[in-house]
Design a protein around this motif. Structure first.
Motif, mmCIF file in Angstrom:
data_model
loop_
_atom_site.group_PDB
_atom_site.id
_atom_site.type_symbol
_atom_site.label_atom_id
_atom_site.label_comp_id
_atom_site.label_asym_id
_atom_site.label_seq_id
_atom_site.Cartn_x
_atom_site.Cartn_y
_atom_site.Cartn_z
ATOM 1 N N GLY A 133 0.810 -1.220 0.000
ATOM 2 C CA GLY A 133 0.000 0.000 0.000
ATOM 3 C C GLY A 133 0.841 1.267 0.000
ATOM 4 N N ASP A 134 2.044 1.201 0.597
ATOM 5 C CA ASP A 134 2.889 2.411 0.650
ATOM 6 C C ASP A 134 3.687 2.606 -0.640
ATOM 7 N N GLY A 135 3.481 1.723 -1.629
ATOM 8 C CA GLY A 135 4.155 1.885 -2.919
ATOM 9 C C GLY A 135 5.471 1.126 -3.006
ATOM 10 N N TYR A 136 5.996 0.645 -1.866
ATOM 11 C CA TYR A 136 7.268 -0.084 -1.869
ATOM 12 C C TYR A 136 6.976 -1.592 -1.964
ATOM 13 N N ILE A 137 8.007 -2.379 -2.308
ATOM 14 C CA ILE A 137 7.812 -3.845 -2.327
ATOM 15 C C ILE A 137 8.614 -4.435 -1.174
ATOM 16 N N PRO A 138 7.951 -4.851 -0.114
ATOM 17 C CA PRO A 138 8.672 -5.364 1.046
ATOM 18 C C PRO A 138 9.201 -6.775 0.795
ATOM 19 N N LEU A 139 10.178 -7.174 1.602
ATOM 20 C CA LEU A 139 10.774 -8.511 1.452
ATOM 21 C C LEU A 139 9.738 -9.626 1.573
ATOM 22 N N GLU A 140 8.743 -9.407 2.458
ATOM 23 C CA GLU A 140 7.738 -10.473 2.659
ATOM 24 C C GLU A 140 7.051 -10.830 1.335
ATOM 25 N N HIS A 141 6.855 -9.833 0.478
ATOM 26 C CA HIS A 141 6.193 -10.131 -0.800
ATOM 27 C C HIS A 141 7.074 -11.023 -1.676
ATOM 28 N N PHE A 142 8.400 -10.789 -1.596
ATOM 29 C CA PHE A 142 9.311 -11.671 -2.346
ATOM 30 C C PHE A 142 9.311 -13.062 -1.718
ATOM 31 N N ALA A 143 9.265 -13.108 -0.391
ATOM 32 C CA ALA A 143 9.290 -14.409 0.306
ATOM 33 C C ALA A 143 8.089 -15.251 -0.111
ATOM 34 N N GLU A 144 6.944 -14.595 -0.337
ATOM 35 C CA GLU A 144 5.747 -15.349 -0.753
ATOM 36 C C GLU A 144 5.902 -15.909 -2.172
ATOM 37 N N ALA A 145 6.661 -15.197 -3.022
ATOM 38 C CA ALA A 145 6.741 -15.606 -4.437
ATOM 39 C C ALA A 145 7.870 -16.596 -4.725
ATOM 40 N N ILE A 146 8.975 -16.503 -3.963
ATOM 41 C CA ILE A 146 10.154 -17.329 -4.295
ATOM 42 C C ILE A 146 10.032 -18.687 -3.600
ATOM 43 N N ASP A 147 10.052 -19.764 -4.388
ATOM 44 C CA ASP A 147 9.923 -21.097 -3.796
ATOM 45 C C ASP A 147 10.834 -22.094 -4.517
ATOM 46 N N GLU A 148 10.666 -23.387 -4.218
ATOM 47 C CA GLU A 148 11.544 -24.433 -4.788
ATOM 48 C C GLU A 148 11.403 -24.553 -6.294
ATOM 49 N N ARG A 149 10.337 -23.993 -6.859
ATOM 50 C CA ARG A 149 10.158 -24.075 -8.318
ATOM 51 C C ARG A 149 10.778 -22.865 -9.015
ATOM 52 N N THR A 150 11.338 -21.941 -8.218
ATOM 53 C CA THR A 150 11.881 -20.719 -8.823
ATOM 54 C C THR A 150 13.278 -20.982 -9.380
ATOM 55 N N GLN A 151 13.440 -20.708 -10.673
ATOM 56 C CA GLN A 151 14.762 -20.845 -11.295
ATOM 57 C C GLN A 151 15.518 -19.526 -11.209
ATOM 58 N N LEU A 152 14.782 -18.431 -11.419
ATOM 59 C CA LEU A 152 15.444 -17.136 -11.509
ATOM 60 C C LEU A 152 14.587 -16.053 -10.860
ATOM 61 N N VAL A 153 15.259 -15.191 -10.096
ATOM 62 C CA VAL A 153 14.618 -13.975 -9.602
ATOM 63 C C VAL A 153 15.250 -12.844 -10.411
ATOM 64 N N ALA A 154 14.439 -12.213 -11.259
ATOM 65 C CA ALA A 154 14.960 -11.183 -12.184
ATOM 66 C C ALA A 154 14.421 -9.834 -11.725
ATOM 67 N N ILE A 155 15.286 -9.041 -11.100
ATOM 68 C CA ILE A 155 14.784 -7.825 -10.436
ATOM 69 C C ILE A 155 15.616 -6.602 -10.792
ATOM 70 N N THR A 156 14.922 -5.483 -10.785
ATOM 71 C CA THR A 156 15.604 -4.218 -10.985
ATOM 72 C C THR A 156 16.241 -3.793 -9.663
ATOM 73 N N HIS A 157 17.335 -3.043 -9.758
ATOM 74 C CA HIS A 157 17.974 -2.511 -8.552
ATOM 75 C C HIS A 157 17.209 -1.266 -8.104
ATOM 76 N N VAL A 158 17.091 -0.309 -9.050
ATOM 77 C CA VAL A 158 16.350 0.926 -8.788
ATOM 78 C C VAL A 158 15.240 1.022 -9.829
ATOM 79 N N CYS A 159 14.043 1.346 -9.368
ATOM 80 C CA CYS A 159 12.878 1.388 -10.266
ATOM 81 C C CYS A 159 12.904 2.643 -11.143
ATOM 82 N N PHE A 160 12.714 2.451 -12.453
ATOM 83 C CA PHE A 160 12.767 3.593 -13.392
ATOM 84 C C PHE A 160 11.571 4.515 -13.231
#
Ligand SMILES: Cc1ncc(COP(=O)(O)O)c(C=O)c1O
Length: 383
Positions: A133-160
């Motif tokens: 809600g505050d516009g940021y992406i907290p670590l917990e949201h990544f924790a929910e998405a990344i699992d044993e089926r994840t091959q690659l986490v492809a992320i930006t460093h700074v958002c354009f």
């Protein structure tokens, strides 16, 4: 001792004419980079074909990029763009097995999502990590998405779009815990913040030379961690990706035993001249000092904007932002045009005006920007 930033401004003639707050889109041109373009033209006029020197320029870009990132030259592919580098990486990955998931974030530049979606016919499943809600992406949201089926986490460093910086060490820890690899799209950070790929422990990193690296369009890099640079086999290839470029063997694909295997054809020679000059200048200033400078300028800019009634959407915490201040407006394109009429160069994305800083900006630039934003607030502040 900090570099003499004021003296360095003289190297960028446009700063004498404009308030240049557009490095997140395209950097200001340095005298050295202009001279490098001219050196290439002289080479063409006076020597004709100077291939040994030209290939040397490309190799120089490779090693300067390695120095910048704390990598080894064998871990750097010199590419035509970030998109070219990511495509080449994607071509080396196999999505047929159970580990077919690619995790991207809501902060991605389109290319780092579109290329992964383009792998769906090959079995890839792309999962987007949403912002809170505050516009940021907290670590917990990544924790929910990344699992044993994840091959690659492809992320930006700074958002354009909003200048927010993701918690890369935290995301890398989550990926490692599940056996996933990490690709960092660092195009909006490289050159404006200090980046050490070993300390960050990412497997891949992609960036380009036309923004904070002071170079030009049409040349970029892909960092590939040493062990992967020798084991992954891209199906995007070409003669400059071969172990022996001069072999001219048409009977087999023999990829270079290094990240060069992620390259393809003849290097963009003139771009290599410019990129080399830009990287040398940037390294002579030093990225730790540049990062301190950019964080100070962006902080001052955001605080002062707030005092005159403009609220930026860029996170105020130093560890959560890069060199861009993003300000919502009811007409960000119109606002950017009005600023341009006043000699202030910015850019805009979606509803946000973007003011991007680099070491060659100073407090006077912040002052000119603020004075204009104060004048324009009535017509352009969000509804
Ligand atoms: C974060 C980010 N990634 C990727 C790109 C696209 O790079 P390229 O055009 O070199 O593929 C951009 C361009 O602005 C960007 O800001």
């Amino acid at each position: 001792m900090e570099p003499d930033f004021q003296a360095l401004r003289k190297e960028f003639p446009v700063l004498g004419r404009k308030t240049y707050l557009n490095s997140g889109s395209y950097c200001a041109l340095a005298n050295d980079v202009k001279a490098a373009f001219e050196a290439y033209m002289d080479d063409r006029l006076l020597v004709g074909a100077n291939w040994d020197v030209w290939i040397g320029k490309n190799e120089s870009v490779r090693s300067l990029t390695a120095t910048l990132l704390n990598a080894s030259p064998d871990e750097i592919a010199v590419t035509a763009s970030v998109s070219a580098g990511i495509n080449s990486l994607a071509s080396a990955l196999d999505f047929a097995g159970p580990r077919n998931k690619v995790v991207v974030s809501d902060f991605e530049f389109p290319t780092n999502a579109q290329i992964w979606h383009a792998q769906e016919p090959r079995g890839a499943r792309v999962v987007h990590v949403p912002r809170a809600g505050d516009g940021y992406i907290p670590l917990e949201h990544f924790a929910e998405a990344i699992d044993e089926r994840t091959q690659l986490v492809a992320i930006t460093h700074v958002c354009f779009r909003n200048g927010a910086k993701l918690d890369i060490p935290g995301i890398v820890r989550l990926a490692r815990a599940k056996g996933a690899r990490v690709l960092l799209d660092c195009y909006q950070s490289v050159g404006s913040l200090h980046i050490d790929v070993r300390a960050l422990d990412v497997d891949f990193a992609a960036g380009g030379m036309l923004k904070y690296l002071l170079g030009t369009a049409g040349i970029g890099f892909l960092y590939v961690r040493d062990s992967l640079a020798r084991s992954l086999v891209p199906t995007n290839s070409g003669w400059f990706a071969q172990a022996d470029i001069g072999a001219m063997d048409i009977t087999a694909n023999r990829p270079a035993p290094s990240a060069r295997r992620f390259e393809a054809g003849t290097p963009a020679v003139v771009n290599a001249y410019a990129a080399e000059a830009g990287l040398k200048l940037l390294l002579s200033v030093g990225t730790p000092a540049i990062e301190r400078r950019n964080l100070a300028l962006t902080q001052h800019c955001m605080q002062s904007l707030e005092e005159i009634g403009w609220r930026s959407v860029t996170p105020p915490q130093d560890e959560r932002r890069g060199a861009t201040v993003a300000v919502p407006s009811r007409d960000s394109g119109g606002l950017s045009k009005e600023l341009m009429k006043r000699g202030i160069v910015t850019s805009h994305r979606d509803d946000n005006l973007r003011a991007s800083f680099h070491f060659y900006n100073n407090e006077d630039d912040v002052g000119s920007f603020l004075a204009a934003m104060k004048q324009l607030r009535g017509s352009f502040s969000p509804g």
